[in-house]
Each structure stands twice: as C-alpha cells, then as structure tokens.
Design a protein around this motif. Structure first.
Motif, PDB file in Angstrom:
ATOM      1  N   UNK A  20       0.866  -1.170   0.000  1.00 50.98           N
ATOM      2  CA  UNK A  20       0.000   0.000   0.000  1.00 50.98           C
ATOM      3  C   UNK A  20       0.905   1.221   0.000  1.00 50.98           C
ATOM      4  N   UNK A  21       0.772   2.046  -1.031  1.00 52.12           N
ATOM      5  CA  UNK A  21       1.593   3.246  -1.176  1.00 52.12           C
ATOM      6  C   UNK A  21       0.744   4.453  -0.784  1.00 52.12           C
ATOM      7  N   UNK A  22       1.208   5.171   0.213  1.00 52.06           N
ATOM      8  CA  UNK A  22       0.521   6.364   0.689  1.00 52.06           C
ATOM      9  C   UNK A  22       1.302   7.575   0.190  1.00 52.06           C
ATOM     10  N   UNK A  23       0.663   8.354  -0.684  1.00 58.72           N
ATOM     11  CA  UNK A  23       1.275   9.547  -1.256  1.00 58.72           C
ATOM     12  C   UNK A  23       0.909  10.734  -0.370  1.00 58.72           C
ATOM     13  N   UNK A  24       1.854  11.197   0.422  1.00 59.63           N
ATOM     14  CA  UNK A  24       1.588  12.290   1.366  1.00 59.63           C
ATOM     15  C   UNK A  24       1.449  13.638   0.669  1.00 59.63           C
ATOM     16  N   UNK A  25       1.878  13.713  -0.570  1.00 55.54           N
ATOM     17  CA  UNK A  25       1.793  14.965  -1.309  1.00 55.54           C
ATOM     18  C   UNK A  25       0.348  15.276  -1.715  1.00 55.54           C
ATOM     19  N   UNK A  26      -0.402  14.249  -2.100  1.00 55.93           N
ATOM     20  CA  UNK A  26      -1.787  14.456  -2.533  1.00 55.93           C
ATOM     21  C   UNK A  26      -2.804  13.769  -1.627  1.00 55.93           C
ATOM     22  N   UNK A  27      -2.324  13.011  -0.650  1.00 56.06           N
ATOM     23  CA  UNK A  27      -3.227  12.374   0.304  1.00 56.06           C
ATOM     24  C   UNK A  27      -3.993  11.185  -0.240  1.00 56.06           C
ATOM     25  N   UNK A  28      -3.357  10.380  -1.086  1.00 53.17           N
ATOM     26  CA  UNK A  28      -4.014   9.195  -1.630  1.00 53.17           C
ATOM     27  C   UNK A  28      -3.259   7.936  -1.229  1.00 53.17           C
ATOM     28  N   UNK A  29      -3.951   6.821  -1.326  1.00 55.84           N
ATOM     29  CA  UNK A  29      -3.329   5.512  -1.099  1.00 55.84           C
ATOM     30  C   UNK A  29      -3.689   4.623  -2.277  1.00 55.84           C
ATOM     31  N   UNK A  30      -2.693   3.883  -2.770  1.00 58.57           N
ATOM     32  CA  UNK A  30      -2.915   2.969  -3.882  1.00 58.57           C
ATOM     33  C   UNK A  30      -2.339   1.607  -3.521  1.00 58.57           C
ATOM     34  N   UNK A  31      -2.931   0.563  -4.090  1.00 57.50           N
ATOM     35  CA  UNK A  31      -2.473  -0.788  -3.815  1.00 57.50           C
ATOM     36  C   UNK A  31      -1.617  -1.282  -4.985  1.00 57.50           C
TER      37      UNK A  31
END
Length: 86
Positions: A55-66
């Motif tokens: 699970x990748x949490x992108x703190x720049x845009x506030x999204x999570x992707x699997x």
C-alpha cells in the motif's frame, strides 16, 4: 524524489497459501514514480517477495494505492506495479 527506506514497513506476513506479506510505504512520490524499475533498492534485504502487496501512501496528494511486487532482481532491488481488481 527518491526511495526512503525508513518509511517502508511490513505490516503483516505469511498470509494464506502464497505466504504473501503486506507492506506500507509512505512517501511524497506519486505512485507512477514508485512503480519505477528497481525503486526499492533494499527490497530483498527488507524481506520483500514477488506477489507481496504494497500500500503506497502519497503524502503529497493524500491518496493511497495498492500495488504488488512484480520482481526482485539479482541485486535485491524490488519493482512494484499497480494492482488491478477484477
């Protein structure tokens, strides 16, 4: 940006017959950057295996992707790809 080893954490391991682990990676990098070949330079050392879930949490845009681990090369670098749900 670049890989930050301290923010890759194993959250569960040995699930089901496949033995796949679940990982969390937090970064300001977009998921398209994290999917780059050999992005995780210490994947094998950390214990990643092909088919592990990330699970990748992108703190720049506030999204999570699997994502899932698609390859570990001979140098121990791990490559992931976005997981698609059927």
């Amino acid at each position: 940006m670049s890989y930050t080893p301290a923010t890759l954490q194993k959250v569960a391991g040995g699930i089901g017959a496949s033995g796949a682990a679940i990982w969390r990676y937090t970064s300001a990098d977009a998921h398209a950057d994290v999917d780059a070949t050999d992005y995780f330079s210490d994947g094998r050392k950390k214990g990643m295996h092909v088919n592990d879930i990330v699970f990748v949490i992108d703190t720049n845009v506030g999204t999570a992707t699997m994502h899932y681990v698609t390859a570990i090369d001979s140098d121990g670098n791990a490559t992931i790809s976005v997981a698609t749900l059927a």
